[in-house]
Each structure stands twice: as C-alpha cells, then as structure tokens.
Design an enzyme around this catalytic site. Structure first.
Site, PDB file in Angstrom:
ATOM      1  N   ARG A  57     -11.640   4.851  10.551  1.00 51.34           N
ATOM      2  CA  ARG A  57     -11.457   4.119   9.288  1.00 51.34           C
ATOM      3  C   ARG A  57     -12.811   4.083   8.589  1.00 51.34           C
ATOM      4  NH1 ARG A  57     -15.221   1.549  10.331  1.00 51.34           N
ATOM      5  NH2 ARG A  57     -14.779   0.242   8.547  1.00 51.34           N
ATOM      6  N   ALA A  59     -14.149   4.634   4.359  1.00 50.03           N
ATOM      7  CA  ALA A  59     -13.820   5.683   3.387  1.00 50.03           C
ATOM      8  C   ALA A  59     -14.476   7.049   3.673  1.00 50.03           C
ATOM      9  CB  ALA A  59     -14.154   5.184   1.981  1.00 50.03           C
ATOM     10  N   ARG A 100      -3.484   6.773   4.014  1.00 47.22           N
ATOM     11  CA  ARG A 100      -3.984   5.473   3.516  1.00 47.22           C
ATOM     12  C   ARG A 100      -4.227   5.600   2.016  1.00 47.22           C
ATOM     13  NH1 ARG A 100      -8.430   2.309   6.757  1.00 47.22           N
ATOM     14  NH2 ARG A 100      -7.390   0.543   5.780  1.00 47.22           N
ATOM     15  N   ASP A 246     -14.485   1.656  -1.115  1.00 46.16           N
ATOM     16  CA  ASP A 246     -13.453   2.676  -0.915  1.00 46.16           C
ATOM     17  C   ASP A 246     -13.135   3.441  -2.193  1.00 46.16           C
ATOM     18  OD1 ASP A 246     -12.984   0.536   1.247  1.00 46.16           O
ATOM     19  OD2 ASP A 246     -11.953   2.338   1.947  1.00 46.16           O
ATOM     20  N   ASN A 257     -13.137  -2.623  -2.429  1.00 46.96           N
ATOM     21  CA  ASN A 257     -13.660  -2.651  -1.055  1.00 46.96           C
ATOM     22  C   ASN A 257     -12.821  -3.646  -0.245  1.00 46.96           C
ATOM     23  OD1 ASN A 257     -15.527  -1.727   0.937  1.00 46.96           O
ATOM     24  ND2 ASN A 257     -16.576  -3.696   0.826  1.00 46.96           N
ATOM     25  N   LYS A 258     -13.149  -3.735   1.029  1.00 48.00           N
ATOM     26  CA  LYS A 258     -12.396  -4.576   1.966  1.00 48.00           C
ATOM     27  C   LYS A 258     -12.136  -5.978   1.407  1.00 48.00           C
ATOM     28  CE  LYS A 258     -10.941  -3.670   5.047  1.00 48.00           C
ATOM     29  NZ  LYS A 258      -9.528  -3.236   4.972  1.00 48.00           N
TER      30      LYS A 258
END
Ligand code: MRU
Length: 375
Positions: A57, A59, A100, A246, A257-258
């Site tokens: 995982r 990016a 994803r 990402d 992002n996360k």
C-alpha cells in the site's frame, strides 16, 4: 532501506520484479511490525489482489507494483498476434487499475509503461519494452524520493518535533519514502530531532508501519493517538507537519491523502504550524478539475469497529489464542454500522508547500510549472 532482523542487516526495496520466474516480490505489510515476510505474486491477478488487499500500500509503492504487474501480465502472453496481445494488455491494465481507486500513481505508472510499449512492433518487442519501462518507473520513483529528501531536509532543523500521518515512508514507496525522505536525509546530515507518528486509525499505518520504519532507522519517535495532535500543537510540542499524498490536483493544488490529513491541516493552520506535502511526480493528476471529484475509497466497516494485532502478555490475552498470534478483535458495538472513508482532501490554502523532486512549491505553482513537472 535497511532492515535489521536479529543480527542481520539487509537492504530491501518494498517491491521488485524477478524476470526469471515472472513474479512480483512484495513485503507483506499487513504483518508488520510483528513479522517480516516477502510474498511473490504468480500472475497479474494475484498482483492486483495484493494491491486491493493491502499486502502492498502507499501510492508510489502500488504504482511500482502496478507497473510490474502490467509487465508481468503482458509477459505471460503466448503467441504473436498483436491485436490479441493488445486486448490482453488492456484487460491486465483494467484489472490492476480497479484494485484501489484513490491513488493516481498506479494509473500514471501504467500509462508510462503503455506509452513505452507502444514503440514495439512485435509482441516480443512490446513485452521487453514493458519490463524495461516498469524497471525504469521504479528506479525513477526512488530518484524522486531522493530529490524530495534533498529539498525537504533543510526544513528539519535541529531539535524540531515533526508530525507525520499514516505511512508515507519507504514502505509506501519503492525506497526512502516521500514524507520520510527529508527525515532520513536530515538524519544522515547529523541533525537530531524527534518525530510524532499519528496512529492513523482505522488501519494504524502510523503506529505499525511508520513507527517500525523509524525504529529500524534509529529515528527518535513516539506514536500518538490521532486525537492527540491538537493538544500537542496547542502546547507548542509540534513544530512541523509533513505528509504524503495519493493524488495532488495539478490544476488546483488540492491534496488527497489518508483520512485525517485534512483535520491535521486545519489544526496546523490554526496554530501557525507549517504543513508540507511530499510527492513524487507520479502523484500529480493533471486532468481532474475539482478535489470533490477525486474518487474516495470507502472501506469495510469492520476496520472501524475492530482492530488487528498480535496476542501479547497474559493481562490482555484473548482466550484460546497463542502468544504472538495475529488476531482481529471486535472493539465497537457489534450491532452498529460504521462509515469508513479511506481518504480526505485538503484545500491548497492550508498547505505551506509541496515538496517535489523539482523543489518546494506553493500548491498554486504546480499548474504554471506543469511542463517542468512532466505534464
Ligand atoms: O491506505 P494506504 O495505506 O495505501 O494509504 C497511504 C497513504 O495515505 C499515504 O500517505 C500516501 O499513499 C502517500 S505514500 C508516499
């Protein structure tokens, strides 16, 4: 980066390709920090599954995996019919692309491989070009992280407390990391500083992966609960925030992002703390016009209602389980549902700078400098 297991230290990339067996090798990230294992995927479908199931995982790491997966898929094609080969390559591309949705890096990586492949006139030529292009993508990605480290290291002055969110370290890339590249470069330059890793619920990439990486590299750090950052900022205990991304929109400077990144950016803004985003060029999306249109991955609710871990000392031991065993425990009320968006979007006005391989830019400088940045 170097991994030390027992008395042995060895350099690893997060992902690499073995041409002899046509396998993609990956560090099994779901088992870290408790076990270090390498897995090898036997075909492109397994490679797509490894991305979807988050064996790999981050990016840039899933981008290199996608590039190798595309090469792996086309190398498995038997025959010389170019039309059939092209249809096969398209189905490999779509299978990996759908693994994803939020990170743009895998799409950019596979587009780069496809563009190189198109220069071949036969199936054999295109297969050889695909593999060379995937290797080139992975090597370039490492060079981008190195350049991010060079540009970003000056931000980390002696004695600073740096906050990072999720894992934008070498495990999320091919090597070095994006948010961690300035950290490792500043460390190599002999500066002493300290890092706070947001735990990053629900999957805990901060407390499992970033903390493990920093421990492996000997960087002083503490894990904090996601909710603790505001308190520490208010008390002057955080001086700088660096995160990965990402997908950064080249037209607007918005950053996906996360989940939780946006919250940290709002808090940093409120407290006048510089907030930086570190990215390789593969993270830039030059086509989307609005952050609202970035596809946000919705993950299963079990991740929010429970947690994975390993069984430790007797006080917390789960009945019937063995010490060291990896288990999933239900934490939340079992009859409740949960929402689990995996990412959020931070607007450009909350971002002090974007650390790119070409230097540190304001979010709004990306578009005017698009030619230099590869568009
Ligand atoms: O869901 P994940 O673990 O793939 O999310 C990873 C992140 O959000 C990272 O911050 C991002 O990919 C940047 S990695 C350099």
């Amino acid at each position: 980066m170097n991994v030390t297991l027992g008395h042995h230290t060895r350099h690893y990339r997060t992902v690499w390709f073995e041409a002899k067996t046509n396998r993609v090798h990956l560090i099994e990230q779901r088992l870290l920090p408790h076990r270090f294992e390498i897995v090898a995927t036997r075909d492109f479908r397994e490679t797509a599954r490894a991305i979807r199931d988050m064996i790999v995982r981050g990016a840039p790491a899933i981008a290199a995996t996608a590039a190798y997966g595309l090469a792996q898929g086309v190398l498995a094609f038997r025959g010389s019919n170019l039309d059939r080969f092209t249809a096969h390559a398209e189905s490999v591309y779509q299978t990996i692309k759908s693994a994803r949705p939020t990170a743009v890096d895998p799409v950019n990586a596979m587009n780069q491989v496809r563009a190189v492949m198109a220069g071949g006139e036969t199936v054999g030529e295109q297969q050889a070009l695909a593999l060379a292009a995937a290797e080139q993508f992975a090597n370039e990605s490492v060079e981008h992280c190195r350049a991010i480290g060079r540009h970003g290291a000056a931000l980390i002055r002696r004695g600073l407390n740096v906050l990072t969110h999720c894992n934008a370290g070498w495990l999320a890339c091919v090597d070095l990391g994006t948010a961690t590249a300035p950290i490792y470069t500043a460390q190599a330059q002999g500066r002493k500083f300290h890092v706070f890793c947001d735990e990053t619920r629900p999957r805990c990439q901060g407390s499992t992966l970033t903390a493990w990486e920093l421990a492996q590299q000997g960087v002083p750090h503490h894990v904090i609960a996601d909710n603790a950052a505001g308190h520490l900022m208010q008390r002057g205990e955080i001086d700088l925030v660096i995160v990965g991304s990402d997908r950064v929109l080249g037209r607007t400077g918005e950053v996906a992002n996360k989940i939780g990144t946006y919250t940290k950016a709002v808090l940093a803004h409120r407290h006048g703390i510089p907030f930086y985003v570190a990215i390789p060029l593969s993270t830039i999306d030059w086509t989307l016009k609005r952050g609202f249109d970035i596809p946000i991955e919705e993950r299963e609710e079990a991740e929010v209602l429970g947690a994975w871990g390993v069984v430790r000392g007797s006080r917390f031991k789960v009945q019937g389980s063995k010490l060291g065993q990896r288990v999933f425990v239900q934490v939340g009320n079992p009859t409740s549902g949960a929402r689990n968006p995996g990412f959020d979007v931070t607007p450009p006005e909350l971002i002090t700078g974007i650390i790119t391989p070409a230097g540190i830019l304001k979010p709004k400088e990306l578009w005017p400098r698009r030619r230099e940045l590869g568009w």
